[in-house]
Design a protein around this motif. Structure first.
Motif, mmCIF file in Angstrom:
data_model
loop_
_atom_site.group_PDB
_atom_site.id
_atom_site.type_symbol
_atom_site.label_atom_id
_atom_site.label_comp_id
_atom_site.label_asym_id
_atom_site.label_seq_id
_atom_site.Cartn_x
_atom_site.Cartn_y
_atom_site.Cartn_z
ATOM 1 N N ASP A 2 45.843 31.838 33.801
ATOM 2 C CA ASP A 2 47.081 31.085 33.865
ATOM 3 C C ASP A 2 47.327 30.647 35.304
ATOM 4 O O ASP A 2 48.071 31.263 36.045
ATOM 5 C CB ASP A 2 48.231 31.958 33.349
ATOM 6 N N SER A 5 50.701 29.996 37.229
ATOM 7 C CA SER A 5 51.576 30.984 37.855
ATOM 8 C C SER A 5 51.423 30.981 39.365
ATOM 9 O O SER A 5 52.204 31.593 40.071
ATOM 10 C CB SER A 5 51.302 32.368 37.287
ATOM 11 N N ILE A 6 50.380 30.321 39.878
ATOM 12 C CA ILE A 6 50.252 30.207 41.336
ATOM 13 C C ILE A 6 51.203 29.111 41.810
ATOM 14 O O ILE A 6 51.109 27.967 41.372
ATOM 15 C CB ILE A 6 48.811 29.850 41.752
ATOM 16 N N LEU A 10 54.415 28.667 47.796
ATOM 17 C CA LEU A 10 54.293 30.021 48.315
ATOM 18 C C LEU A 10 52.885 30.290 48.818
ATOM 19 O O LEU A 10 52.683 31.017 49.782
ATOM 20 C CB LEU A 10 54.662 31.036 47.234
ATOM 21 N N SER A 14 51.938 31.603 52.431
ATOM 22 C CA SER A 14 51.174 32.846 52.639
ATOM 23 C C SER A 14 49.967 32.608 53.526
ATOM 24 O O SER A 14 49.618 33.443 54.358
ATOM 25 C CB SER A 14 50.667 33.408 51.312
ATOM 26 N N THR A 254 41.003 33.701 51.910
ATOM 27 C CA THR A 254 41.368 35.091 51.634
ATOM 28 C C THR A 254 42.567 35.154 50.701
ATOM 29 O O THR A 254 42.548 35.849 49.678
ATOM 30 C CB THR A 254 41.731 35.812 52.954
ATOM 31 N N VAL A 255 43.606 34.407 51.066
ATOM 32 C CA VAL A 255 44.828 34.441 50.262
ATOM 33 C C VAL A 255 44.600 33.796 48.895
ATOM 34 O O VAL A 255 45.074 34.283 47.872
ATOM 35 C CB VAL A 255 45.972 33.741 51.011
ATOM 36 N N GLN A 257 41.858 33.640 47.134
ATOM 37 C CA GLN A 257 41.107 34.489 46.195
ATOM 38 C C GLN A 257 41.997 35.594 45.627
ATOM 39 O O GLN A 257 41.891 35.951 44.459
ATOM 40 C CB GLN A 257 39.813 35.021 46.830
ATOM 41 N N LEU A 258 42.918 36.109 46.452
ATOM 42 C CA LEU A 258 43.850 37.123 45.938
ATOM 43 C C LEU A 258 44.753 36.513 44.874
ATOM 44 O O LEU A 258 45.024 37.112 43.833
ATOM 45 C CB LEU A 258 44.686 37.698 47.077
ATOM 46 N N ASN A 259 45.207 35.280 45.134
ATOM 47 C CA ASN A 259 46.090 34.610 44.177
ATOM 48 C C ASN A 259 45.369 34.273 42.879
ATOM 49 O O ASN A 259 45.940 34.382 41.795
ATOM 50 C CB ASN A 259 46.681 33.337 44.789
ATOM 51 N N GLN A 261 42.932 35.904 41.616
ATOM 52 C CA GLN A 261 42.808 37.169 40.876
ATOM 53 C C GLN A 261 44.124 37.529 40.208
ATOM 54 O O GLN A 261 44.149 37.954 39.056
ATOM 55 C CB GLN A 261 42.412 38.296 41.821
ATOM 56 N N ALA A 262 45.215 37.370 40.969
ATOM 57 C CA ALA A 262 46.522 37.734 40.420
ATOM 58 C C ALA A 262 46.840 36.873 39.206
ATOM 59 O O ALA A 262 47.486 37.315 38.262
ATOM 60 C CB ALA A 262 47.599 37.588 41.481
ATOM 61 N N ALA A 263 46.363 35.617 39.229
ATOM 62 C CA ALA A 263 46.625 34.718 38.111
ATOM 63 C C ALA A 263 45.647 34.959 36.972
ATOM 64 O O ALA A 263 45.720 34.307 35.935
ATOM 65 C CB ALA A 263 46.524 33.266 38.584
ATOM 66 N N ASN A 266 39.127 33.721 35.740
ATOM 67 C CA ASN A 266 37.920 34.392 35.296
ATOM 68 C C ASN A 266 36.729 34.008 36.153
ATOM 69 O O ASN A 266 35.841 33.302 35.747
ATOM 70 C CB ASN A 266 37.670 34.035 33.829
#
Lengths: 307, 360
Positions: A2, A5-6, A10, A14, A254-255, A257-259, A261-263, A266
């Motif tokens: 999804d 959701s990013i 923001l 970040s 960096t940020v 890839q974290l986002n 993952q959070a979303a 896959n």
């Protein structure tokens, strides 16, 4: 997955926060290298700045003073490097590594009483009018003052090197210290000033970590940010504008890839985690293939007037 | 990092040199510890170091302890452990999963030295393993998380994809889902146990993606700081109490209490009764503790969480009780069936309902 959701607003905000410490350290190191000195002690100066800035901010409850103290601490530490390499002609690579060791050790010593303490942090500084802009306002103009400062610093360094006489002299010293010396410039002192500036910038970068980005003191918290800053200077082929791009690219990936993952994207996580490094390598290959490295010709070479 | 290790090794050699000298005068034994992070991380290594100090105090000068911090889970680990064994340590605790193979390799070379590897699954005649049933604590956290979330999005900062971490995610998810069927987990893998800047960024990314509860399996308090900044987000202390952030955002915690185990094992070395064992204790023996549930949690939720904890401690309830399916929908545990330790120890799959994939 999804991705909606990013929130891009923001995300960009970040990225700017994430990139600021390495941007500060990298722009300082670029000036040092432009003067022909290779200081590998960035990590040590950063972590010293982080701990000193944190300690001062906690004791004075003023993050501003913390940043000032961090810059001074970074500069003082770099001064030892400057004295050793410029006057005693020690090997720059070894001395720089020594500086990192010293900084890491010193910081854990100073930092012992400050573990687990919360620090005062910088308030968000909304630029009048600009921060009211829809989307862009929140994205670009609602940060703490150090984010803007780092951007101004990059612009200032760029203008200094490109348009001022002093900047020209600094570059001349880095390209050919013998010629600069023959023209009557004080090579050693010019380099010493560059080293101090680099130390102060690294100290600020460290303090940004411990006062804004994390914000707390933990031993070893720079976790290699200083080495990334060094890599960015090479990546940027010693140009201020590209240092900015490099730092934001690194911080961005960096940020991002974290986002992702959070979303729940896959994608192979290991690949995402490694992507900043892969991109750095890729850019280095491209730059090398074009043959234009842009490294100052005297980089890393010791100078003595008798030579 | 390598150079830093060299430096600490040098310092360690000096300390151990002193220890060896003292040993020749009495029956003092030396216990060594290999740490993944700094004792000041406020989390995992902090608790091991606290336990080391308690153990040292317990033996009142009969046991000398040495430790080496920030040892990477690489070839450096083998060097560091070898160095410690060479310098005369009688028992060495290696306190991170990644030290498993290095510990076994060194143990083979030093048959007279006892080794204790935390969270591993490979043993030898002189290598014991020990770990805590963190998943029991995570069940309690999951319950609170499921009750407390308003966005129904729970963020999870995961470290390294090993069974222990996957088990924790499953346990937290099962118990969050049980009390809140709408709950969703967002999982971020950091591939590190300790990197405060990355942990802070991960917490921010989760929060920006809508999570209002952030669970973590990494060692620093950076996520707590990020949650505090964000406001209405709750977190849990991991490995250590992290009570500096109570009552908000840290509403409870899982605390590792290793001291009784360390005292017991060192006593065994002194008595000459040390044997290779596999210890896996949880809430019932106090190896896993639940830090105080703060007032930010409503009283009824707190009571339920404590009841769950007590049921686990009494052995009446197992966090992995069927019916449970694996992520792909294939049946795993039938109604009332309880997972066996072997499956738990090697767990490499998510349970049904988690949408992410286990990285391999």
């Amino acid at each position: 997955m999804d991705l909606s959701s990013i929130n891009p607003v923001l995300l960009v905000a970040s990225i700017m926060i994430s990139a600021t410490p390495i941007l500060l350290a990298a722009i300082g190191e670029m000036v040092v290298e432009k003067s022909g000195v290779l200081n590998l002690g960035v990590e040590g100066m950063m972590i010293t700045g982080a701990v000193v800035g944190f300690a001062v901010a906690v004791n004075t409850t003023s993050p501003g003073l913390g940043f000032v103290a961090a810059a001074v601490a970074g500069a003082v530490l770099s001064l030892t490097f400057g004295l050793l390499t410029q006057f005693m002609l020690s090997n720059q690579v070894a001395t720089g590594l020594g500086l990192t060791l010293a900084g890491l050790g010193l910081s854990s010593l100073i930092g012992k009483p400050y573990e687990g303490i919360k620090s005062p942090t910088l308030p968000k500084f909304e630029i009048p009018l600009l921060s009211d802009l829809p989307i862009l306002g929140k994205m670009l103009f609602s940060h703490d003052v150090m984010v803007y400062f780092s951007l101004l610093l990059v612009a200032a360094v760029w203008a200094f090197l490109k348009y001022t006489r002093a900047g020209l002299i600094l570059r001349a010293v880095g390209e050919s210290h013998d010629s600069a010396h023959a023209l009557g410039y004080k090579v050693v002192y010019i380099r010493l000033f560059a080293i101090l500036f680099g130390g102060a910038c690294a100290g600020l970068g460290g303090a940004y970590l411990s006062l804004v980005r994390v914000p707390q003191w933990t031993e070893g918290m720079t976790a290699g940010a200083g080495w990334i800053a060094l890599a960015i200077v090479v990546f940027a082929s010693w140009r201020a504008g590209r240092v900015l791009i490099g730092a934001y690219l690194f911080g961005g990936v960096t940020v991002l890839q974290l986002n992702l993952q959070a979303a729940g994207a896959n994608v192979p996580v290991a690949l995402l985690s490694a992507s900043p490094y892969l991109i750095t390598i890729l850019v280095l290959v491209v730059i090398s293939a074009r043959g234009a490295h842009g490294a100052p010709a005297s980089l890393g070479r010791s100078f003595h007037a008798s030579n | 990092m390598l150079r830093r290790t060299l430096l600490t090794t040098a310092a360690l050699a000096m300390t151990l040199g002193g220890a060896a000298f003292a040993e020749s005068h009495g029956e003092e034994i030396t216990a060594g510890f290999i740490y993944i992070g700094p004792p000041g991380d406020g989390g995992w290594t902090y608790e091991h170091d606290q336990a080391r100090q308690k153990m040292e105090a317990h033996f009142e000068g009969k046991v000398k302890t040495v430790y080496q911090e920030n040892v990477p889970e690489s070839a450096d680990a083998e060097r560091a452990i070898t160095q410690m064994a060479l310098s005369g340590a009688n028992i060495i605790f290696t306190t991170s999963f990644g030290y498993m193979d290095p510990t076994l390799a060194v143990a083979e070379k030093f048959p007279d030295v006892k080794f204790e590897h935390a969270t591993g699954y490979k043993r030898a005649d002189n290598v014991s393993t020990y770990s805590a049933r963190f998943y029991e604590g995570r069940a309690v956290q999951g319950h609170i998380a499921g009750k407390m979330t308003k966005t129904n999005k729970i963020g999870y900062i995961a470290s390294v994809p090993i069974p222990e971490v996957i088990r924790g995610i499953n346990s937290a998810y099962i118990h969050a889902k049980k009390v809140n069927p709408d709950v969703e987990f967002s999982i971020i893998w950091l591939y590190t146990w300790f990197d405060p800047a990355k942990e802070a960024d991960a917490a921010r990314a989760l929060i920006e993606n809508g999570a209002d509860v952030v669970l973590q399996h990494t060692d620093s308090t950076a996520p707590q700081a990020a949650a505090k900044e964000a406001g209405n987000v709750i977190t849990f202390g991991q490995a250590s109490d992290m009570s500096d952030y109570a009552p908000m955002p840290r509403v409870s915690s899982i605390i590792d209490n290793w001291a009784p185990y360390y005292i017991e094992r060192v006593q065994a070395v002194i008595d000459g009764t040390w044997e290779s064992t596999d210890t896996w204790d949880g809430i019932s023996t106090g190896m896993v503790e639940i830090g105080e549930i703060s007032d930010a949690v409503p009283a009824d939720v707190k009571a339920e969480a404590l009841a769950l904890k007590d049921a686990i401690a009494a052995g009446e309830y197992h966090p992995f009780t069927g019916p449970l399916n694996k992520q792909d929908g294939s049946p795993w545990l039938a109604e009332g069936e309880v997972a066996d330790d072997g499956t738990l120890a090697g767990m490499n799959f998510y349970v049904e309902g988690i949408t992410a994939e286990v990285p391999n």
